[in-house]
Design an enzyme around this catalytic site. Structure first.
Site, PDB file in Angstrom:
ATOM      1  N   HIS B 318       0.863  -1.179   0.000  1.00 42.44           N
ATOM      2  CA  HIS B 318       0.000   0.000   0.000  1.00 42.44           C
ATOM      3  C   HIS B 318       0.900   1.229   0.000  1.00 42.44           C
ATOM      4  O   HIS B 318       1.803   1.333   0.829  1.00 42.44           O
ATOM      5  CB  HIS B 318      -0.907   0.003   1.230  1.00 42.44           C
ATOM      6  N   ARG B 338      -6.420  10.339  -0.121  1.00 42.66           N
ATOM      7  CA  ARG B 338      -6.143  10.888  -1.449  1.00 42.66           C
ATOM      8  C   ARG B 338      -7.425  11.081  -2.245  1.00 42.66           C
ATOM      9  O   ARG B 338      -7.561  12.032  -3.007  1.00 42.66           O
ATOM     10  CB  ARG B 338      -5.154   9.982  -2.198  1.00 42.66           C
TER      11      ARG B 338
END
Lengths: 224, 533
Positions: B318, B338
């Site tokens: 990740h 994000r």
């Protein structure tokens, strides 16, 4: 030597690096954890812990994986707590005030001491969500309890024997299922798929050669 | 609290923030992505892999740590457990207490099967509980399962098994509806529309969420349902070996009480492996976002019994694990940060990439920034880049972080970092095993007719990279299917006599190949305890 601190696991003294969490400090001290360790990142509530700093009166609760060690910390983990969950059929019960009265009548024995809120490792206003549950304000109870990880520290401290995480969970399930507005676009799409509306389209895309899929993928439009 | 050097770098991030607010960094071309991955993604580091010398995937590569476990013997080799003294006798045995296992158990129970779950920690101590960002489903008017298929297929480098991916996307809306009807509280507006966002590599906003407790909300609801139904859950008990019979079927499992070290025998007509991932094997010394028990046990059990693996050499890192503070090292910072507008920014304050590239590309790009480009921020345990979280509040308004990602806010506030006001430092963390045991569309392994696999232990659903939100989806879709299929299959299975001959045969193969390791597998728990002598 790096900054070491003295901590006491179950009353026994260990010198451990001061930048560790309680959980990693126990492992540093040689413990192989089985109970009291789950996700290690603050989401599962497995590592409910109770501690007191030497010379201080206040008893504190925390998650061992989310709490840094301190000098003079007396630590006891709570590997299991007999929380009292009532069972029910989610399709049979209703989102009304009676449901709490029937499943968790001890709610009404709350004496308002606020020990649950003080014990919450997530900083939630536990007594408030219990009050919402008492009044049958299920949606508010669900919102207020939403960040609960179910560690049970509230229940450990409760003089009325309430299993707070289970009350919040019931309120959330009732809210999610019965109170929150229905998602029409979701129901429509499920019906479309069930009626076969996408069967041919998906078959077609599955049969395409990789080069064509690459072309489609690399030039697909992306929603702003 | 940040160090003085970090605070200096934050000033550079703040200096460019206003200019960055209005722009969208360029997305990489397919060629740029390929080059970046080959140069910087850990899957391309040859020293991290080792050849499997025996079994169905002989000659293929796997991470060194996984290969070593595959090259280890059973802890039951040479033991004399009475396999005919049956402690549990069921139709369906579910190994694993996460989202896939719980979904499977609920559906098997719904189908009328006698089902039990066994899990080495507690039910819910699983990666499902820790999934933060959300779950994908193409249920909006501008979206379709075909578009979802395209995103996932391309994001996974066109390697997903079409029959599996088809199920994933076509059954996604039904999975959301099933969860909603169980009482999962999805984020909705007042009209009932699901609040959906982008994830890395999605072309439509189809990420459904429950704040940033998406997996926790799903897991605690499933767990509650399992308990309400009275499905037996045997906790703190590992499955340490599958049992087989003379017909080549699985016949149950040998269980180990983790606390007393006693063995038990579970006989079952069908077995579902739902044991999850492998983050706690710390491939290539990466930290991990995974739960304590993520040690690839099911892969070992299945492989030793003869079931092949698929894509066992592809791992997801990740892109945004916590790089600082060290107490949180490797913990997941949800991609939703994000999705909500935070950019990835280097030590000079430059947005060095589009924040919503796929995970493998984003991870490789961050590694490049921190290595050859020398634009990382030094931390006590390595380095990281900035995730410019104050942008979220500038875009979404004050209070957006507390409302949409409260877990992230709480996690950092514990260490004196207010992500609403200061950016945070991230670096890739070992997150997900893209590969696993190979299954067909119905969830059965191809080698053993009554052995099923669901969840992260499966390989092939996503290909060689997985999109955000497709894992919570796959545990539900394939968990449910496995439960139904196992219940149906159990009606037609007649078991023979249970044996453990396969572990003897496996030992002989290891011996012939000369690769047997000293330890035993499955690992069950990572070795974190430090002992001075």
């Amino acid at each position: 030597m790096e900054n070491m601190v003295n901590v006491y696991f179950f009353g026994k003294k260990y010198s451990v690096p001061g930048d560790l969490t309680i959980m990693t400090a126990m492992e540093y001290a040689g413990y192989t954890l089985k109970r009291g360790c789950g996700c290690r990142h603050g989401f599962c509530g497995a590592c409910a812990t109770i501690y007191r700093i030497k010379g201080q009166n206040e008893l504190k609760t925390c998650l061992a994986c989310q709490t840094q060690v301190q000098e003079g910390m007396y630590v006891a983990s709570i590997p299991f707590f007999p929380t009292d969950k009532r069972t029910y059929d989610i399709n049979e019960i209703k989102a009304d005030q009676r449901v709490m009265m029937e499943l968790y009548p001890e709610l009404y024995a709350c004496i308002g001491c606020n020990a649950c809120t003080k014990a919450c490792t997530q900083g939630l206003n536990v007594m408030q969500y219990i009050a919402y549950a008492q009044r049958g304000e299920l949606e508010k109870c669900a919102e207020e309890s939403f960040d609960c990880v179910g560690c049970g520290c509230c229940s450990v401290r409760c003089p009325a024997g309430i299993s707070h995480p289970m009350v919040g969970l019931l309120a959330r399930r009732l809210t999610g299922k019965y109170i929150a507005p229905k998602s029409e676009h979701l129901e429509n799409r499920v019906n479309e798929i069930n009626s076969g509306a996408y069967d041919e389209l998906i078959e077609a895309v599955m049969q395409k050669p990789i080069t064509e899929m690459q072309e489609l993928y690399n030039h697909r439009d992306i929603e702003k | 609290m940040f160090t003085p050097d970090m605070l200096e770098s934050i000033k550079k991030v703040e200096a460019t923030r206003d200019a960055r607010m209005g722009m969208e960094p360029r997305r990489m071309t397919a060629e740029e992505k390929d080059e970046l991955l080959k140069a910087y993604h850990p899957d391309y580091r040859a020293e991290g892999f080792k050849e499997i010398k025996i079994g169905p995937n002989k000659g293929q590569k796997a991470p060194v740590e996984l290969t070593d476990l595959l090259h280890s013997n059973s802890r039951l080799l040479g033991s004399h457990i009475d396999l005919n003294k049956i402690d549990y006798d069921v139709d369906v045995l579910v190994i694993g207490g996460g989202g896939a296992g719980s979904s499977a158990a609920i559906e098997a129970h719904e189908a009328g099967a006698n089902v039990m779950m066994v899990t080495k920690l507690r039910i819910g101590d699983a990666n499902t509980m820790m999934a933060e960002g959300g779950i994908q489903a193409a249920d909006k008017a501008n979206d379709s399962p075909v578009q979802h298929y395209l995103d996932a297929f391309g994001g996974g480098h066109f390697a997903a098994r079409p029959e599996l991916l088809r199920r994933l996307v076509m059954e996604a809306p039904d999975a959301i509806q099933w969860l909603n009807q169980l009482g999962v509280m999805f984020d909705k507006d007042t009209d009932g529309n699901m609040v959906t966002t982008h994830g890395g590599g999605t072309s439509r906003k189809r990420m459904h969420a429950c704040k940033d407790y998406s997996g926790a909300e799903i897991m605690r609801t499933l767990r509650d349902e399992v308990i309400n139904r009275g499905i037996p859950v045997v906790e703190f008990t590992s499955a340490v070996e599958l049992l087989k019979d003379e017909k080549g079927q699985v016949a149950g499992a040998v269980l180990l009480n983790m606390e007393t070290d006693d063995y038990f025998i579970a006989r079952a007509k069908t077995v579902i492996i739902a044991t999850g991932g492998a983050g706690r094997l710390h491939y290539q010394n990466f930290p991990t976002s995974n739960h304590y028990g993520a040690t690839a046990d099911g892969l070992i059990l299945g492989y030793r019994a003869g079931a092949p693996l698929l894509y066992q050499d592809t791992i997801q890192y990740h892109p945004t694990g916590v790089a600082y503070p060290s107490q949180l090292f490797g913990a997941l910072v949800t991609e939703k940060v994000r999705s909500l507008g935070a950019m990835l920014v280097n030590c000079e304050g430059e947005a060095f990439m589009h924040p919503l590239e796929t995970r493998d590309v984003s991870a490789a790009s961050i590694i490049r920034e921190c290595t050859t480009r020398g634009k990382g921020v030094t931390t006590p345990l390595g380095s990281g880049v900035w995730l410019d979280t104050p942008m979220i509040e500038m875009i979404g308004g004050e209070g957006t972080i507390e409302r949409r990602i409260p877990a992230m806010l709480r996690m950092y506030l514990n260490y004196g970092i207010d992500m609403r006001k200061q950016p945070i430092l991230v670096f890739p963390t070992l997150h997900y095993q893209n590969g696993g045991l190979e299954i067909g569309g119905e969830g059965f392994t191809k080698a053993i007719p009554n052995l099923l696999v669901a969840g992260e232990a499966v390989g092939g659903i996503h290909g060689r990279n997985r999109l955000m939100g497709n894992s919570l989806l796959d545990i539900i879709v394939f968990g449910r299917n496995a439960g139904k299929a196992a219940a149906a299959k159990a009606r037609e299975v007649t078991l023979g006599t249970a044996n453990l001959n396969h572990i003897e045969e496996y030992a002989a193969m290891l011996n012939d190949a000369g690769v047997a390791q000293a330890g035993v597998s499955p690992l069950l728990l990572p070795n974190y305890a430090r002992h001075e002598r």
